[in-house]
Design a protein around this motif. Structure first.
Motif, mmCIF file in Angstrom:
data_model
loop_
_atom_site.group_PDB
_atom_site.id
_atom_site.type_symbol
_atom_site.label_atom_id
_atom_site.label_comp_id
_atom_site.label_asym_id
_atom_site.label_seq_id
_atom_site.Cartn_x
_atom_site.Cartn_y
_atom_site.Cartn_z
ATOM 1 N N GLU A 12 0.839 -1.194 0.000
ATOM 2 C CA GLU A 12 0.000 0.000 0.000
ATOM 3 C C GLU A 12 0.880 1.253 0.000
ATOM 4 N N MET A 13 0.583 2.166 -0.919
ATOM 5 C CA MET A 13 1.409 3.375 -0.976
ATOM 6 C C MET A 13 1.083 4.281 0.204
ATOM 7 N N LYS A 14 2.139 4.750 0.857
ATOM 8 C CA LYS A 14 1.919 5.642 1.986
ATOM 9 C C LYS A 14 1.970 7.072 1.514
ATOM 10 N N ARG A 15 1.238 7.931 2.183
ATOM 11 C CA ARG A 15 1.317 9.343 1.826
ATOM 12 C C ARG A 15 2.663 9.906 2.269
ATOM 13 N N GLY A 16 2.995 11.064 1.731
ATOM 14 C CA GLY A 16 4.245 11.701 2.135
ATOM 15 C C GLY A 16 4.118 12.367 3.499
ATOM 16 N N ILE A 17 5.236 12.740 4.051
ATOM 17 C CA ILE A 17 5.248 13.439 5.350
ATOM 18 C C ILE A 17 5.557 14.909 5.079
ATOM 19 N N PHE A 18 4.864 15.783 5.788
ATOM 20 C CA PHE A 18 5.037 17.229 5.632
ATOM 21 C C PHE A 18 5.892 17.706 6.818
ATOM 22 N N ILE A 19 7.115 18.073 6.509
ATOM 23 C CA ILE A 19 8.048 18.499 7.565
ATOM 24 C C ILE A 19 8.399 19.974 7.357
ATOM 25 N N LEU A 20 8.234 20.741 8.393
ATOM 26 C CA LEU A 20 8.410 22.197 8.288
ATOM 27 C C LEU A 20 9.535 22.702 9.188
ATOM 28 N N PHE A 21 10.293 23.655 8.637
ATOM 29 C CA PHE A 21 11.322 24.353 9.422
ATOM 30 C C PHE A 21 10.875 25.791 9.625
ATOM 31 N N GLU A 22 10.897 26.236 10.863
ATOM 32 C CA GLU A 22 10.543 27.616 11.197
ATOM 33 C C GLU A 22 11.632 28.252 12.061
ATOM 34 N N GLY A 23 11.601 29.574 12.115
ATOM 35 C CA GLY A 23 12.558 30.298 12.951
ATOM 36 C C GLY A 23 12.801 31.683 12.385
ATOM 37 N N ALA A 24 13.520 32.490 13.134
ATOM 38 C CA ALA A 24 13.836 33.851 12.683
ATOM 39 C C ALA A 24 14.841 33.785 11.528
ATOM 40 N N ASP A 25 15.257 34.937 11.036
ATOM 41 C CA ASP A 25 16.204 34.953 9.917
ATOM 42 C C ASP A 25 17.590 34.462 10.351
ATOM 43 N N ARG A 26 18.280 33.798 9.414
ATOM 44 C CA ARG A 26 19.682 33.385 9.571
ATOM 45 C C ARG A 26 19.949 32.428 10.738
#
Ligand code: DGP
Length: 219
Positions: A12-26
């Protein structure tokens, strides 16, 4: 057993995972996005795509880019709506990728929208309201670093928001109003490899625990 009743092995094909990176600049988001992309696609062999917001290639992205480069002036709320629209116009693509089994490693999303606009003094709930209904990430990494250390990094100061006092306000909004116990707070004030190792381990563990088995949520 006749041929109709033969069992066939299906994967069974699995859905993808949504991975997010957050934070201030630099704080090192782009480097970690790149590194995790390599881990998922090469080490784990998962179909993976890398995305970033704002997407400066679309029509809304062109206006946003011009604003960020100090070439256009815009009302703060109008700008907020443009950044939000820039994410909404990607909604179907995000869902398509995930449903087709592609994992996504994303550099900034709705929480940047809220943090940067609320740091200007715009009402937090109004800012958040524009994001409600967008696909929610499965995993969020918040890269945490002292503003002074981030400002010492190369190129700092070229774009509109790269001012120490404003960056401090952004950090404050993230840390007092957005980061919660479901986020992964990562000390980004360490060597790149050490940070990547911690992130990879969290992702590996989440996959092992079946993060892809739950339905895609909405913000
Ligand atoms: P980046 O391409 O990640 O360097 O982002 C460009 C700049 O735009 C950066 O200072 C963060 C800011 N930004 C990203 N998303 C949003 C948003 O939704 N709203 C606002 N006001 N700023 C944002």
């Amino acid at each position: 057993m006749d041929s109709e009743h033969k069992t066939t092995e299906t994967t069974e094909m699995k859905r993808g995972i949504f991975i997010l990176f957050e934070g201030a600049d630099r704080v090192g988001k782009s480097t970690q996005v790149q590194s995790l992309f390599g881990h998922l696609s090469t080490t784990l062999g998962l179909p993976t795509k890398q995305l970033r917001f704002p997407d400066r290639t679309t029509q809304t992205g062109t206006i946003i880019n011009s604003y960020l480069q100090n070439s256009t002036q815009l009302d703060d709320r109008a700008l907020h709506l443009l950044f939000s629209a820039n994410r909404w116009e990607s909604k179907d693509t995000l869902l398509k990728h995930l449903n087709e089994g592609n994992s996504l490693v994303v550099d900034r999303y709705s929480y940047s929208g809220v943090a940067y606009s609320a740091a200007k003094g715009i009402d937090f709930d109004w800012c958040f309201g524009c994001e409600k209904g967008l696909p929610a990430p499965d995993l969020i990494f918040y890269l945490k670093m002292d503003t002074e250390d981030a400002t010492k990094r190369g190129d700092y100061g070229n774009e509109r928001y790269e001012k120490v006092d404003f960056q401090k306000k952004i950090k404050e909004v993230y840390e007092s109003k957005l980061v919660n116990s479901s986020w992964n707070v990562i000390n980004a004030n360490r060597p790149i490899e050490e940070v990547s190792k911690e992130i990879n381990e969290i992702v590996d563990r989440s996959i092992k625990n079946g993060i892809q088995n739950k339905p895609i949520q909405c913000i």
